[in-house]
Structure formats: C-alpha cells, structure tokens
Design an enzyme around this catalytic site. Structure first.
Site, PDB file in Angstrom:
ATOM      1  N   SER A 228       0.834  -1.200   0.000  1.00  0.00           N
ATOM      2  CA  SER A 228       0.000   0.000   0.000  1.00  0.00           C
ATOM      3  C   SER A 228       0.876   1.259   0.000  1.00  0.00           C
ATOM      4  CB  SER A 228      -0.964  -0.050   1.192  1.00  0.00           C
ATOM      5  OG  SER A 228      -1.967   0.926   1.096  1.00  0.00           O
TER       6      SER A 228
ATOM      7  N   HIS B 255      -3.992  -0.589  -4.485  1.00  0.00           N
ATOM      8  CA  HIS B 255      -5.449  -0.795  -4.369  1.00  0.00           C
ATOM      9  C   HIS B 255      -6.101  -0.408  -5.697  1.00  0.00           C
ATOM     10  CE1 HIS B 255      -5.163  -1.250   0.046  1.00  0.00           C
ATOM     11  NE2 HIS B 255      -4.345  -0.214   0.015  1.00  0.00           N
TER      12      HIS B 255
ATOM     13  N   GLU C  30      -5.191  -5.201  -5.189  1.00  0.00           N
ATOM     14  CA  GLU C  30      -5.053  -5.782  -3.858  1.00  0.00           C
ATOM     15  C   GLU C  30      -4.720  -7.273  -3.950  1.00  0.00           C
ATOM     16  OE1 GLU C  30      -8.653  -4.867  -1.764  1.00  0.00           O
ATOM     17  OE2 GLU C  30      -8.160  -2.732  -1.573  1.00  0.00           O
TER      18      GLU C  30
END
Length: 278
Positions: free
Chosen positions: A130, A172, A199
């Site tokens: 992330s 994401h 993801e």
C-alpha cells in the site's frame, strides 16, 4: 530509466492475504536465509504497535526466523544510530501501509533513509505494501480521486524514496478505481511507466529491472511512450483528459514486464522459460 540495481523489490498493492496461503508474504521466507534479519518498518502507520506485531506474527508463521519491528516516528529518530544499525543489519526491510507522506517526510534525506537505499543497492530486499509500495518510486502519487475520470484536479504527486526510477506506482488499483488518476500521471509524465497494482497482488522486481506478477488479481502497466497526442497541457482543472495512443497491458500471475525493454513477459511454468512480447 536506471540501469543499475542490485537487490530485489516486492511491491504489494495492499490487502495481501495474511491468513491462508499468504503467497505474496511467503516470498520473504523463500528469499531469506536462516540467519537473515527481516525488519518490519512501521513509519507509515499511526498504529505501529498493532500493525508491527501483526506482521511479526505473520512472517514468523511463514518461517522467517529473525523478525524485528522498527518504528521510526520522527526525523530525529531517523538519525538515531541504534535505529540506523537495525536497518544496516537487515537483509530485508518491509514497509507497512499507512500514509506514504509519513515515510518520505520522516525518512527522506536522513541517515535511516540512506541506509535503506544502501541495503537495496548492496543486494538486499525491500518490500512494501500500500503506502509502502507507492514510496518506492522516484515520483509517487500522494492524492487523487478514486472512481473518477482522468482530470488534472484528481492528482497530486511528490518525490518518493527513489529506490526505482522511471515508474509511478499506484496501489489498491482496480478495487478503488484508480485508473483515471494513474492515466493522468502518465499523460503528465509520458516518459515513465505507470504500474497499477491490485489488492492481494504484487510485482517482484529483479536486479535487471524485469518484474513478475504474484497474487490473485492483476497489475496494469501504462506505457506513455507511445502517446500520439493529449490535451493535458491545455486542461483546466476539471476538464476531462483526452489522450490518444497510450499503451495499456493488464497482467495476472504468470506474466511480467521488462521495464528497460518495455515488453510484456509471459512465463512458461511447465518449462521454466519465458516469452517476451511487444
């Protein structure tokens, strides 16, 4: 695009599996020896103890024998010799999710940041999920609207840590509808390659700057070098981007990409060989 790198990067799109097969995080135990140290760096998160202990448990379960958690929360701490030495003694540093600006504003230009770069340049491994993925490039996306068409106002970029040049990384990616904002980033910087990572998906970047896709979803590669025209320099903030000729590849596991040759790679798992495609 840089031509000399010595270590490996594992760049994760976030929300990676931590409880079942953990295919992505298991890369750590496959790449590290029994005496190698993995350091979980929690600078990005505002919950360092909780997040750090979670990853410590996961990596230990996956067979990594030497795991430590390091929370560098201020620039002052980033100059502390004891913390810097922990990075120097690591074979792998794993950067957690959170806020990528916390990583760059705390580590950028510090001895700890230099130690992280040195680890990678000397053959070490840097992993990040992330926010920890976005910071690896020289230029990173800091803010942009999700699920919106490409507009100038949807994107804010800033310098990253610079572990890998010539790319912009977004995470994401499909789950939060970030194609538009990455496309705008490539329109503004057509010489770089956009890498949008879904993801529970990662790219494993090898020293020769080709990568392999790992995980359950896909990686989108946006190559701006083929752009014929765009209106990005003429746009008002809320106008829709027009772009012609951009090249987009969507790659699941079994595929990869050569960042220097700008070519898709398809791996032949049965023969251990690979094909490169334009």
């Amino acid at each position: 695009m840089e031509t000399v790198t010595r270590g490996h990067l594992l760049i994760i799109g976030g929300a990676e599996d931590k409880t079942d097969g953990s295919v992505i995080l298991k890369q750590a135990s496959e790449m590290l020896g029994g005496s190698d140290v993995l350091t979980v760096l929690t600078t990005a998160t505002e919950k360092p103890e909780e997040v750090g202990q979670n990853y410590l448990s996961v990596f230990s379960r996956l067979g990594v024998k030497n795991v430590q958690v390091l929370n560098i929360a201020t620039r002052e701490e980033a100059g502390t010799e004891a913390y810097i030495e922990k990075i120097r003694r690591s074979k792998c540093v794993f950067m957690t999710g959170g806020d990528q600006l916390r990583i760059t504003s705390i580590l950028g230009g510090t001895s700890a940041g230099a130690a992280l770069k040195s680890l990678y340049a000397s053959g070490g491994i840097v992993m990040g999920t992330s926010a920890g993925a976005s910071v690896m490039s020289s230029t990173m996306i800091v803010k942009g609207d999700d699920n919106e068409p490409a507009k100038k106002c949807t994107l804010k970029m800033a310098p990253g840590l610079g572990l890998i040049g010539g790319v912009i990384i977004d995470q994401h990616f499909d789950q939060r509808g970030r194609f538009g904002r990455l496309l705008c980033g490539i329109a503004e910087n057509p010489e770089v390659i956009g890498i949008g990572i879904d993801e529970d998906t990662a790219v494993k970047v090898f020293p020769d700057l080709h990568f392999e896709v790992i995980g359950t979803n896909a990686v989108s590669v946006i190559d701006g070098s083929t752009i014929e025209s765009s209106n990005v320099s003429e746009l008002q903030q809320n106008e829709i981007l027009a772009i012609v000729g951009v090249k987009v590849s969507v790659l699941p596991q079994g595929y990869g990409f050569d960042l220097l040759k700008r070519k898709v790679i398809r791996f032949k798992s049965d023969e251990g060989e690979s094909d490169q495609h334009q």
